[in-house]
Design a protein around this motif. Structure first.
Motif, PDB file in Angstrom:
ATOM      1  N   LEU A   1       0.493  -3.786  -0.162  1.00  0.00           N
ATOM      2  CA  LEU A   1       0.548  -4.355  -1.505  1.00  0.00           C
ATOM      3  C   LEU A   1      -0.759  -5.023  -1.895  1.00  0.00           C
ATOM      4  O   LEU A   1      -0.827  -5.715  -2.920  1.00  0.00           O
ATOM      5  N   GLY A   2      -1.799  -4.840  -1.098  1.00  0.00           N
ATOM      6  CA  GLY A   2      -3.113  -5.336  -1.458  1.00  0.00           C
ATOM      7  C   GLY A   2      -3.826  -4.387  -2.397  1.00  0.00           C
ATOM      8  O   GLY A   2      -3.223  -3.490  -2.996  1.00  0.00           O
ATOM      9  N   GLN A   3      -5.141  -4.556  -2.512  1.00  0.00           N
ATOM     10  CA  GLN A   3      -5.917  -3.772  -3.466  1.00  0.00           C
ATOM     11  C   GLN A   3      -5.888  -2.279  -3.157  1.00  0.00           C
ATOM     12  O   GLN A   3      -5.752  -1.445  -4.051  1.00  0.00           O
TER      13      GLN A   3
ATOM     14  N   VAL B   1      -2.951   2.518  -4.270  1.00  0.00           N
ATOM     15  CA  VAL B   1      -3.691   3.722  -4.657  1.00  0.00           C
ATOM     16  C   VAL B   1      -3.810   4.693  -3.492  1.00  0.00           C
ATOM     17  O   VAL B   1      -3.773   5.916  -3.673  1.00  0.00           O
ATOM     18  N   MET B   2      -3.916   4.155  -2.270  1.00  0.00           N
ATOM     19  CA  MET B   2      -3.994   5.023  -1.096  1.00  0.00           C
ATOM     20  C   MET B   2      -2.662   5.731  -0.872  1.00  0.00           C
ATOM     21  O   MET B   2      -2.625   6.925  -0.547  1.00  0.00           O
TER      22      MET B   2
ATOM     23  N   LEU C   1      -2.182   9.800  -0.902  1.00  0.00           N
ATOM     24  CA  LEU C   1      -1.663  10.520   0.259  1.00  0.00           C
ATOM     25  C   LEU C   1      -0.326  11.181  -0.041  1.00  0.00           C
ATOM     26  O   LEU C   1      -0.019  12.249   0.507  1.00  0.00           O
ATOM     27  N   ARG C   2       0.482  10.566  -0.884  1.00  0.00           N
ATOM     28  CA  ARG C   2       1.767  11.177  -1.237  1.00  0.00           C
ATOM     29  C   ARG C   2       1.569  12.467  -2.025  1.00  0.00           C
ATOM     30  O   ARG C   2       2.380  13.394  -1.918  1.00  0.00           O
ATOM     31  N   GLU C   3       0.513  12.535  -2.814  1.00  0.00           N
ATOM     32  CA  GLU C   3       0.225  13.778  -3.525  1.00  0.00           C
ATOM     33  C   GLU C   3      -0.181  14.889  -2.563  1.00  0.00           C
ATOM     34  O   GLU C   3       0.046  16.063  -2.841  1.00  0.00           O
ATOM     35  N   LYS C   4      -0.750  14.515  -1.426  1.00  0.00           N
ATOM     36  CA  LYS C   4      -1.193  15.510  -0.448  1.00  0.00           C
ATOM     37  C   LYS C   4      -0.114  15.866   0.563  1.00  0.00           C
ATOM     38  O   LYS C   4      -0.015  17.019   0.995  1.00  0.00           O
ATOM     39  N   TYR C   5       0.676  14.879   0.984  1.00  0.00           N
ATOM     40  CA  TYR C   5       1.597  15.110   2.108  1.00  0.00           C
ATOM     41  C   TYR C   5       3.072  14.903   1.761  1.00  0.00           C
ATOM     42  O   TYR C   5       3.908  14.918   2.660  1.00  0.00           O
ATOM     43  N   SER C   6       3.410  14.673   0.531  1.00  0.00           N
ATOM     44  CA  SER C   6       4.756  14.437   0.010  1.00  0.00           C
ATOM     45  C   SER C   6       5.083  12.944   0.024  1.00  0.00           C
ATOM     46  O   SER C   6       4.574  12.177   0.860  1.00  0.00           O
ATOM     47  N   VAL C   7       5.932  12.561  -0.890  1.00  0.00           N
ATOM     48  CA  VAL C   7       6.304  11.155  -1.057  1.00  0.00           C
ATOM     49  C   VAL C   7       6.941  10.601   0.208  1.00  0.00           C
ATOM     50  O   VAL C   7       6.610   9.503   0.679  1.00  0.00           O
TER      51      VAL C   7
ATOM     52  N   CYS D   1     -13.495   5.163  -2.573  1.00  0.00           N
ATOM     53  CA  CYS D   1     -13.011   4.514  -1.350  1.00  0.00           C
ATOM     54  C   CYS D   1     -11.847   5.283  -0.735  1.00  0.00           C
ATOM     55  O   CYS D   1     -11.862   5.604   0.458  1.00  0.00           O
ATOM     56  N   LYS D   2     -10.835   5.585  -1.534  1.00  0.00           N
ATOM     57  CA  LYS D   2      -9.656   6.252  -0.982  1.00  0.00           C
ATOM     58  C   LYS D   2      -9.998   7.669  -0.523  1.00  0.00           C
ATOM     59  O   LYS D   2      -9.489   8.139   0.499  1.00  0.00           O
TER      60      LYS D   2
END
Length: 353
Positions: A49-51, A55-56, A60-66, A255-256
């Motif tokens: 829940l930090g910065q 976004v990370m 990653l969910r777009e790449k490896y599924s939610v 960064c991500k």
């Protein structure tokens, strides 16, 4: 301790351990287990829940599924976070609790974001020691026991006034003067040690100041975030650093992407386990000049506080040539693209609230 079933499995393989890395039929234990999870890993993000966490997780969910990317923290999530995908409570100081999560959720990667930042850490050193050092110990040992791939971010704060500042190379003297910096150097060395001693696939990037449209969270470089909110709200900003304080910076999109590209790089291409990465370096004065192209009426005053001493001990320019050479790192955002994007995103966020 490992679960009994895992102990029985490992007991049959211990006789084949030799040298600094366990070997099994010609491959390290890590190499064997990693083949099955490289294409679709199950990922735990601590301190999510930090910065960087939200976004990370989205990236990653777009790449490896939610369902394959699990956010965790000790804070109650917003409704938006709770509805975006798996979210669980995880205290990085609770080793057995972390073990349970890894086993029950079949985790392959840990991305460890839990930490108290520089300015906040100086206000509560005992808590920073626990979260930043004991928490890092726990995830490093956990990754070793369960043969996980571990990413742990470091920072420009891992350097000190004795370090060369312009540029700061990948390997040089590190004598930080904040508990945040000390904890990051400690984590870097522990991760490298576990890699060379036990074969842990430990990966660490030293980040500059990371800029995003989320409100600032207590870091010394966060003036470069706060200025956009104040520029759009009041057109007036008081900066806690001198106008000529040069620091390396990076937009969060770079960064991500750096984290993911580094994580999927084959181990044989990595000459190190800790790399500098950066995108640009600028001063508050240079940032104000760039913002005034869009908000000409912006007024700024300077009132340096204790954060100035921290900034004065940090690199002015980061040398990330090794990351660029070894695994192809390159940035997409310079100061002008950063400013255009931040003004748009912060304005949209303020209008929506």
């Amino acid at each position: 301790m490992l679960p009994r079933a895992a102990c029985r499995v490992l007991a049959g393989k211990l006789c084949q351990f030799s040298g600094r890395t366990a070997r099994y039929h010609g491959q390290s234990e890590w190499e064997q287990s990693s083949h099955s999870c490289t294409d679709n890993p199950r990922i735990l993000i601590t301190g999510s829940l930090g910065q960087l966490g939200p976004v990370m997780a989205h990236f990653l969910r777009e790449k490896y599924s939610v369902d394959n990317v699990i956010m965790s923290d000790i804070i109650k999530p917003t409704k938006e976070i709770a509805e975006s995908g798996p979210y669980i409570f995880a205290d990085v100081l609770d080793f057995k609790g972390l073990q349970r999560i890894v086993v029950m959720h079949r985790i392959d990667w840990i991305i460890h974001f839990s930490a108290l930042l520089s300015a906040i850490g100086e206000q509560n050193v005992p808590l920073a020691v626990r979260v930043n050092i004991e928490g890092a110990h726990n995830v490093i040992e956990l990754a070793k026991q369960y043969r996980l791939k571990l990413f742990l971010p470091s920072t420009i704060g891992a350097f000190g006034p004795e370090s060369p500042r312009n540029p700061t190379p990948n390997v040089t003297i590190q004598r930080p003067k904040t508990i945040y910096g000390v904890s990051k150097v400690h984590a870097e060395l522990m991760g490298e040690y576990y890699h060379y001693r036990f074969g842990l696939d430990f990966r660490c990037l030293r980040f500059p100041g990371v800029i995003s449209s989320d409100p600032p969270g207590g870091g010394t470089t966060d003036y470069a975030v706060a200025i956009f909110f104040e520029s759009l709200r009041e057109k007036l900003f008081e900066c806690y650093l001198r106008p000529d304080t040069r620091l390396p910076m990076m937009y969060i999109e770079d960064c991500k992407r750096a984290i993911w590209e580094y994580m999927v790089t084959p181990s044989e291409k990595l000459k190190r386990r800790v790399y500098n990465v950066t995108a640009m370096s600028f001063t508050p004065e240079e940032l104000v000049t760039a913002i005034r192209k869009h908000i000409p009426s912006l007024k700024i005053t300077y009132n340096p506080d204790s954060r100035q001493n921290i900034a004065d001990s940090w690199p002015c320019v980061f040398d990330d040539s090794e990351a660029r050479n070894d695994w192809g790192w390159s940035h997409n955002y310079d100061i002008n693209k950063l400013v255009e994007t931040m003004i748009r995103d912060v304005r949209n966020k303020m209008e929506a609230s």
